[in-house]
Design a protein around this motif. Structure first.
Motif, mmCIF file in Angstrom:
data_model
loop_
_atom_site.group_PDB
_atom_site.id
_atom_site.type_symbol
_atom_site.label_atom_id
_atom_site.label_comp_id
_atom_site.label_asym_id
_atom_site.label_seq_id
_atom_site.Cartn_x
_atom_site.Cartn_y
_atom_site.Cartn_z
ATOM 1 N N THR A 194 20.223 -22.410 23.001
ATOM 2 C CA THR A 194 21.637 -22.127 23.222
ATOM 3 C C THR A 194 22.379 -21.831 21.926
ATOM 4 N N THR A 195 21.863 -22.326 20.807
ATOM 5 C CA THR A 195 22.602 -22.206 19.547
ATOM 6 C C THR A 195 21.821 -21.392 18.527
ATOM 7 N N ALA A 196 22.501 -20.448 17.926
ATOM 8 C CA ALA A 196 21.842 -19.651 16.892
ATOM 9 C C ALA A 196 21.520 -20.543 15.695
ATOM 10 N N ASP A 197 20.510 -20.178 14.949
ATOM 11 C CA ASP A 197 20.144 -20.877 13.711
ATOM 12 C C ASP A 197 19.729 -22.325 13.888
ATOM 13 N N LEU A 225 11.771 -20.401 11.153
ATOM 14 C CA LEU A 225 10.511 -19.910 11.723
ATOM 15 C C LEU A 225 9.407 -20.955 11.616
ATOM 16 N N GLY A 226 9.441 -21.737 10.563
ATOM 17 C CA GLY A 226 8.432 -22.787 10.399
ATOM 18 C C GLY A 226 8.476 -23.745 11.588
ATOM 19 N N ASP A 227 9.705 -24.209 11.944
ATOM 20 C CA ASP A 227 9.853 -25.100 13.108
ATOM 21 C C ASP A 227 9.337 -24.398 14.349
ATOM 22 N N LEU A 228 9.727 -23.156 14.474
ATOM 23 C CA LEU A 228 9.395 -22.410 15.678
ATOM 24 C C LEU A 228 7.884 -22.308 15.844
ATOM 25 N N VAL A 229 7.220 -22.029 14.734
ATOM 26 C CA VAL A 229 5.771 -21.891 14.786
ATOM 27 C C VAL A 229 5.132 -23.233 15.175
ATOM 28 N N LEU A 234 17.536 -15.616 21.156
ATOM 29 C CA LEU A 234 17.696 -16.448 19.957
ATOM 30 C C LEU A 234 16.363 -16.614 19.238
ATOM 31 N N LEU A 235 15.315 -16.837 20.015
ATOM 32 C CA LEU A 235 13.992 -17.001 19.402
ATOM 33 C C LEU A 235 13.595 -15.717 18.660
ATOM 34 N N CYS A 236 13.871 -14.600 19.305
ATOM 35 C CA CYS A 236 13.513 -13.321 18.682
ATOM 36 C C CYS A 236 14.284 -13.116 17.385
ATOM 37 N N GLU A 237 15.589 -13.430 17.432
ATOM 38 C CA GLU A 237 16.406 -13.208 16.234
ATOM 39 C C GLU A 237 15.907 -14.053 15.063
#
Ligand code: ARG
Length: 583
Positions: A184-187, A191-195, A235-238
Motif C-alpha cells: 500500500t505504501t511506496a518505498d 530491493l534487498g528486502d524484496l528479494v 509498487l513492487l515493480c517500481e
C-alpha cells in the motif's frame, strides 16, 4: 570500402577473362591471413579449376591480365598453387587516410537498406536481483544496439522485464500476511528486502499446500485486474525498477521498458490463433504445440505448453505474443534476443511455433544471440565469499574501488597531485570500462572468468590498455600544444616507415570490421580490432618521432596519431565505453 572495390574489380576481371558464362562467382577476396601475403588475398583461381578445366595458376594468370586495379594496387602476385596476393599502394592509402581527416564516420558507411531492428536485452525480473547474466545481456545488447544505430538502422531497445506471472500471486499473498504495508505504501521496501521476502514466499509456496491455493487465487485476482492487487504489484515493480535504473545509469545504457505484463491482453489471441491453425493440442490438461525435432528421453515429441491446466499462460506464450506485436505494431524486420545460452531451447521452440503458425513474414529475421556464463576465479559460477549471488551494484562498486586504489598508488609513485574530482572520475570510467570490455572482448559464446586483476591490468587486451593509447595521443597534443582540428585540410598523410604503413592499413579496416559485427553480432571482433590498433599505434609511436620529426613528417604523423585516437574513441563508443583525456 576497399574490400568491396577489390571484389568488384575481381568480378569484372573474371567476366573479361572467361566470358559471361562464368556466372555469379564469389571473387573470394578476404583480408590476408598473414602480412607476408600482402593486404588481401583471393583463392578464387583454385576454386574455379574444376569448372574451367584449367590449372589454378593458369586461371590466376588470365585473371590478373584482366584485372584493372592498378590505380590502387601494386601488381598482383601469384603464389603457390594459384593464390593471388594483393598489396595496396602507399599513395592510395595516403589519399584514403587523408580523406578520413574530415569524415566524422571514419569511413564507416551507413547501411544501404536501413532496417527496423528490435534488440531485446537486459530484461531482469521484478522482485529478483539482477544477476551477472543480466549484466552480460545489458553490456552485449547495448553494444549491438549502438553498432546498429551507427549504421543507420532504426533500433528499438526493449527491456522485456519479467514483471508478470504466478510468482506475483505468491509474493502478494505472502506480503499480505507478513508485511501488508509493502502493498500500500511506496518505498516501504528496498530491493534487498524484496528479494529476501521473495525467497521466503517461495519456500512457503513449496512446502504449504494451503498457501499455494491462496497464492493461486491472488494470481487470478491480479490477472482479473483487482485494483488493490494491481496497486501492490505496481509498487513492487517500481521498487525493482528504481534499483535496475541505478545500474543502467552507471553503465550509461538506454532501454525502453516493455515488460511481460504489457502483452497480457494479447495472450488469449495467441491461443485462439494457434487453435485456428490446428496446431494446438491438449496434453494432461495443458494446451500445447508438439514440436518438430525436439523429443523427450523416451523419444516422443516434446510439447511446448502455451496454456497451463489452470488456465495460466507462461513465458513462451508471452514471447509469442511479443513476437507478433513487434512484427505487426513495431514493424520489426529483425528481432535480436540477447540472453544466456541456457535459454537456447526456449527460443528455438517458440521460433518454430511462430514459423509454423505463419506469423513470421519472409522479410523478418529472428535471432537468438546467446552468451556463456560468468565464472568466478575458481572456475565455478560466480559467488560472493559467503556463497551468495553477487549483486551487480557491489560488483561495479568493487571494480571502481580497485581502480581507485591502483590509481592512487600510481599517483604516489609518479609523484603526481590530482584533484579528488579527477581521481573519482578516472576511477569510475576506467573501472566500469574494464568490466564492460572484459565481457565484450570474449567471444560471447564461451564462458569467461571474472577477474578484477586481469581486467584492470594496464597491459594486454584490456580497457585500461586501450584507454592509455588514447591518452597517449592526447598527451602529444598537450605537450606540443597541437590542436588536431587545425592541422590543415591541405596537409597530406605520408607513409614512409613500416610501422606507419601497418598502422594506416589497420585504421582503414574499421568499416569492414563494423560490417562484420553487424552481420555476426560478435562485438569481440571490434574489441580485437581496437586492441590491435592500440598495439600498432604504440609500435609506431615507439619507433617514429612525432613532435620531434621534421616537416612534412611531423604534421603527417600528428594526423596519423589523431586518426588513431578518433578511431579508438569511435570504436570504444560503439562498445559503450567512454574515453578519458588524461588518466
Ligand atoms: N527475464 C528473462 C530472464 O531473466 C529474460 C527475458 C529475455 N527476453 C525474452 N523475450 N524472453 O531470464
Amino acid at each position: 570500402m576497399i574490400i568491396d572495390e577489390l571484389r568488384n574489380g575481381f568480378s569484372a576481371a573474371l567476366v573479361a577473362a572467361f566470358g559471361p558464362e562464368i556466372g555469379e562467382v564469389d571473387p573470394q577476396v578476404v583480408p590476408a591471413s598473414n602480412p607476408r601475403f600482402g593486404d588481401y588475398q583471393s583463392n578464387v583461381a583454385l576454386s574455379l579449376a574444376k569448372q574451367l578445366q584449367q590449372k589454378p595458376r593458369a586461371i590466376a594468370e588470365q585473371l590478373i591480365a584482366n584485372v584493372n586495379l592498378s590505380y590502387f594496387c601494386k601488381p598482383l602476385e601469384i603464389a603457390g598453387a594459384g593464390f593471388i596476393n594483393i598489396t595496396l599502394k602507399p599513395a592510395y592509402l595516403e589519399t584514403q587516410l587523408s580523406a578520413l581527416q574530415t569524415d566524422p564516420r571514419l569511413g564507416v558507411e551507413k547501411a544501404q537498406h536501413p532496417q527496423r531492428e528490435v534488440v531485446d536485452f537486459s530484461s531482469p525480473n521484478i522482485a529478483k536481483e539482477m544477476h551477472v547474466g543480466h549484466l552480460r545481456s545489458t553490456i552485449i545488447g547495448d553494444s549491438i544496439a549502438r553498432i546498429l544505430e551507427f549504421r543507420g538502422h532504426d533500433v528499438l531497445r526493449l527491456n522485456h522485464v519479467g514483471d508478470w506471472g504466478t510468482q506475483f500471486g505468491m509474493l502478494i499473498a505472502y506480503l499480505r500476511e507478513v508485511y501488508p504495508t509493502a502493498l500500500t505504501t511506496a518505498d516501504a521496501l528496498d530491493l534487498g528486502d524484496l528479494v529476501a521476502l521473495y525467497k521466503k514466499a517461495k519456500a512457503r509456496f513449496d512446502e504449504d499446500e494451503e498457501f499455494r491455493e491462496i497464492a493461486r487465487q491472488e494470481v487470478v485476482k491480479l490477472q482479473a485486474g483487482a485494483e488493490d492487487s494491481l496497486h501492490g504489484w505496481r509498487l513492487l515493480c517500481e521498487q525493482s525498477r528504481r534499483e535496475f535504473q541505478v545500474i543502467y545509469d552507471l553503465l550509461d545504457v538506454q532501454l525502453t521498458e516493455r515488460g511481460e505484463s504489457f502483452y497480457n491482453p494479447l495472450l488469449s489471441a495467441v491461443i485462439d490463433d494457434l487453435t485456428k491453425q490446428g496446431l494446438l493440442e491438449e496434453n494432461a490438461g495443458a494446451k500445447c504445440v508438439f514440436l518438430e525435432g525436439f523429443t523427450n528421453k523416451e523419444g516422443e515429441p516434446l510439447p511446448l505448453i502455451v496454456q497451463k491446466s489452470d488456465g495460466g499462460y507462461n513465458y513462451a506464450t508471452t514471447d509469442l505474443a511479443a513476437l507478433r506485436y513487434r512484427i505487426q505494431e513495431d514493424g520489426a524486420q529483425r528481432i535480436v534476443y540477447v540472453t544466456d545460452a541456457g535459454q537456447a531451447n526456449h527460443f528455438a521452440q517458440f521460433f518454430q511455433v511462430a514459423k509454423r503458425a505463419g506469423w513470421l513474414p519472409e522479410n523478418v529475421e529472428i535471432v537468438h544471440v546467446p552468451f556463456g556464463l560468468v565464472l568466478g576465479e575458481d572456475g565455478k559460477k560466480i559467488k560472493t565469499r559467503s556463497g551468495e549471488t553477487v549483486r551487480l551494484k557491489d560488483l561495479l562498486a568493487e571494480a571502481i574501488a580497485r581502480t581507485r586504489a591502483d590509481l592512487e598508488t600510481r599517483l604516489t609513485t609518479e609523484g603526481r597531485e590530482e584533484t579528488e574530482e579527477f581521481i573519482a572520475n578516472v576511477s569510475k570510467v576506467v573501472g566500469l570500462s574494464a568490466v564492460k570490455y572484459a565481457d565484450l572482448s570474449q567471444n560471447r559464446l564461451t564462458n569467461y572468468i571474472f577477474s578484477y586483476d586481469k581486467m584492470l591490468a594496464l597491459q594486454g587486451n584490456t580497457a585500461p590498455y586501450l584507454l592509455y593509447a588514447y591518452v597517449r595521443v592526447q598527451g602529444i597534443s598537450r605537450k606540443g600544444k597541437i590542436d588536431f582540428t587545425q592541422l590543415g585540410n591541405s596537409a597530406q598523410i605520408l607513409l614512409k616507415e613500416e610501422t606507419e604503413l601497418v598502422l594506416a592499413k589497420h585504421i582503414l579496416h574499421l568499416g569492414e570490421i563494423i560490417a562484420e559485427v553487424e552481420r555476426d553480432l560478435l562485438p569481440n571482433r571490434l574489441c580485437q580490432y581496437l586492441y590491435e590498433l592500440s598495439q600498432k599505434f604504440n609500435q609506431f609511436y615507439d619507433q617514429c618521432p612525432v613532435l620531434q620529426a621534421e616537416e612534412p613528417w611531423r604534421t603527417s604523423r600528428l594526423m596519423l596519431s589523431d586518426l588513431t585516437a578518433r578511431t579508438l574513441k569511435l570504436g570504444l563508443f560503439l562498445l559503450g565505453i567512454k574515453v578519458l583525456e588524461r588518466m
